[in-house]
Design an enzyme around this catalytic site. Sequence first.
Site, PDB file in Angstrom:
ATOM      1  N   CYS A   1     -10.958   2.723   0.219  1.00 60.61           N
ATOM      2  CA  CYS A   1      -9.357   3.427   0.176  1.00 60.61           C
ATOM      3  C   CYS A   1      -9.055   2.592   1.442  1.00 60.61           C
ATOM      4  CB  CYS A   1     -10.000   4.630   0.541  1.00 60.61           C
ATOM      5  SG  CYS A   1      -7.820   4.907   1.488  1.00 60.61           S
TER       6      CYS A   1
ATOM      7  N   GLU B   1      -2.167   9.523   8.131  1.00 61.76           N
ATOM      8  CA  GLU B   1      -0.485   8.936   8.144  1.00 61.76           C
ATOM      9  C   GLU B   1      -0.819   9.740   8.920  1.00 61.76           C
ATOM     10  OE1 GLU B   1       1.302   6.946   5.790  1.00 61.76           O
ATOM     11  OE2 GLU B   1      -0.569   5.824   5.367  1.00 61.76           O
TER      12      GLU B   1
ATOM     13  N   CYS C   1      -3.633  -1.509  -1.349  1.00 59.57           N
ATOM     14  CA  CYS C   1      -4.191  -0.018  -2.002  1.00 59.57           C
ATOM     15  C   CYS C   1      -5.533  -0.127  -3.000  1.00 59.57           C
ATOM     16  CB  CYS C   1      -2.920   0.232  -2.358  1.00 59.57           C
ATOM     17  SG  CYS C   1      -3.114   2.254  -2.717  1.00 59.57           S
TER      18      CYS C   1
ATOM     19  N   ASP D   1       0.361  -0.878  -0.585  1.00 58.23           N
ATOM     20  CA  ASP D   1      -0.246   0.434  -0.034  1.00 58.23           C
ATOM     21  C   ASP D   1       1.010   1.531   0.140  1.00 58.23           C
ATOM     22  OD1 ASP D   1      -2.578   1.123   0.383  1.00 58.23           O
ATOM     23  OD2 ASP D   1      -1.890   2.165   2.468  1.00 58.23           O
ATOM     24  N   SER D   2       0.388   2.345   0.206  1.00 62.85           N
ATOM     25  CA  SER D   2       0.960   3.826   0.134  1.00 62.85           C
ATOM     26  C   SER D   2       1.595   3.968   1.418  1.00 62.85           C
ATOM     27  CB  SER D   2       0.065   4.792  -0.370  1.00 62.85           C
ATOM     28  OG  SER D   2      -0.818   4.859   0.756  1.00 62.85           O
TER      29      SER D   2
ATOM     30  N   HIS E   1      -7.442   2.761   3.741  1.00 62.27           N
ATOM     31  CA  HIS E   1      -6.589   3.562   5.128  1.00 62.27           C
ATOM     32  C   HIS E   1      -8.293   3.637   6.090  1.00 62.27           C
ATOM     33  CE1 HIS E   1      -2.999   4.452   3.307  1.00 62.27           C
ATOM     34  NE2 HIS E   1      -3.059   5.442   3.920  1.00 62.27           N
TER      35      HIS E   1
HETATM   36  N1  DGL Z   1      -5.496   2.896   0.808  1.00 58.51           N
HETATM   37  C1  DGL Z   1      -4.912   3.351  -0.507  1.00 58.51           C
HETATM   38  C2  DGL Z   1      -6.004   3.205  -1.297  1.00 58.51           C
HETATM   39  O1  DGL Z   1      -7.203   2.091  -0.998  1.00 58.51           O
HETATM   40  C3  DGL Z   1      -3.792   4.523  -0.837  1.00 58.51           C
HETATM   41  C4  DGL Z   1      -4.499   6.198  -0.308  1.00 58.51           C
HETATM   42  C5  DGL Z   1      -3.380   7.154  -1.017  1.00 58.51           C
HETATM   43  O2  DGL Z   1      -2.097   6.716  -0.497  1.00 58.51           O
HETATM   44  O3  DGL Z   1      -3.473   8.392  -1.125  1.00 58.51           O
HETATM   45  O4  DGL Z   1      -6.331   3.973  -2.107  1.00 58.51           O
END
Ligand code: DGL
Length: 272
Positions: A187, A155, A75, A11-12, A189
């Site tokens: 997402c 984050e 991600c 993931d990011s 996150h």
């Molecule tokens: N967790 C990520 C997603 O599912 C990336 C979020 C990001 O880095 O903007 O899209």
Amino acid sequence: MPNEQPIGIFDSGFGGLTVARAVIDLLPSEDVVYFGDTARYPYGPRPLDEVRDFAIQITNYLVDEHNVKLLIVGCNTAAAAALEDLEKMVDVPIIGVIAPGAQSAIDVSETKSIGVIGTVGTINSGAYVRAFNELSPQEIELQPLACPGFVEFVEKGESSGEQLLVLAERLLAPIVSAKVDTLLLGCTHYPYLARAIAQVVGNDVVLVSSADETAFAAAACLKDMDLLATKEKTGKRLFISSGDVSWFAEVGQRLFGPELASAQPHEWNPSP
Ligand code: DGL
């Protein structure tokens, strides 16, 4: 022994840890290598071509350096940008979070009025509209909505508070008006923000995360390919960050658990 090779997840940043949690809980004997590209987060506001290049680079790294037997793109933004390219590029099986998440939302929704929230990159890519159309054409009334700013709270290690609530109220107003019965967190996150999101959309809206369904898809894939770990053991877990590893370890321990204390750094070469 391919069965004893690890599962790779990336993931990011911290988001894919929600997927890693589900994978580890479902498949405790598997070794897992998790990569958080925190040096380059957030992916959401970046052009999809750039995110695709990152996804290709990380996939090559996990396949070549860590010998993963299965790769989970934990991600949504990276899956929207690159899943098909990654599948063509490497021999190991690859699983994204978009189709499993859409399937869970369809299974849960009674009214078939479903919201999906994600990054600007994911929502603008149309990947969810395509996934819902493929899984259940005509039947679904879908409300896709980008929520820029949510990822940054996670984050920063903030998953509650007044500022988050104000942002959530502003961003989620169209979902509240649409009267959906199910809201897919598109997402990885966002499960960390579930309390604030639920407070805004109301407790009668079911929040769905793609993590569990993705873990089930990973287990089914390994079983079909006869690649499940054969040894009864607690799998080894390696967590890697391309950014500030002490921050990754500190926030990661809060979000995920003590295993993050031993997170390892990875530095990308200056020009990928
Ligand atoms: N967790 C990520 C997603 O599912 C990336 C979020 C990001 O880095 O903007 O899209």
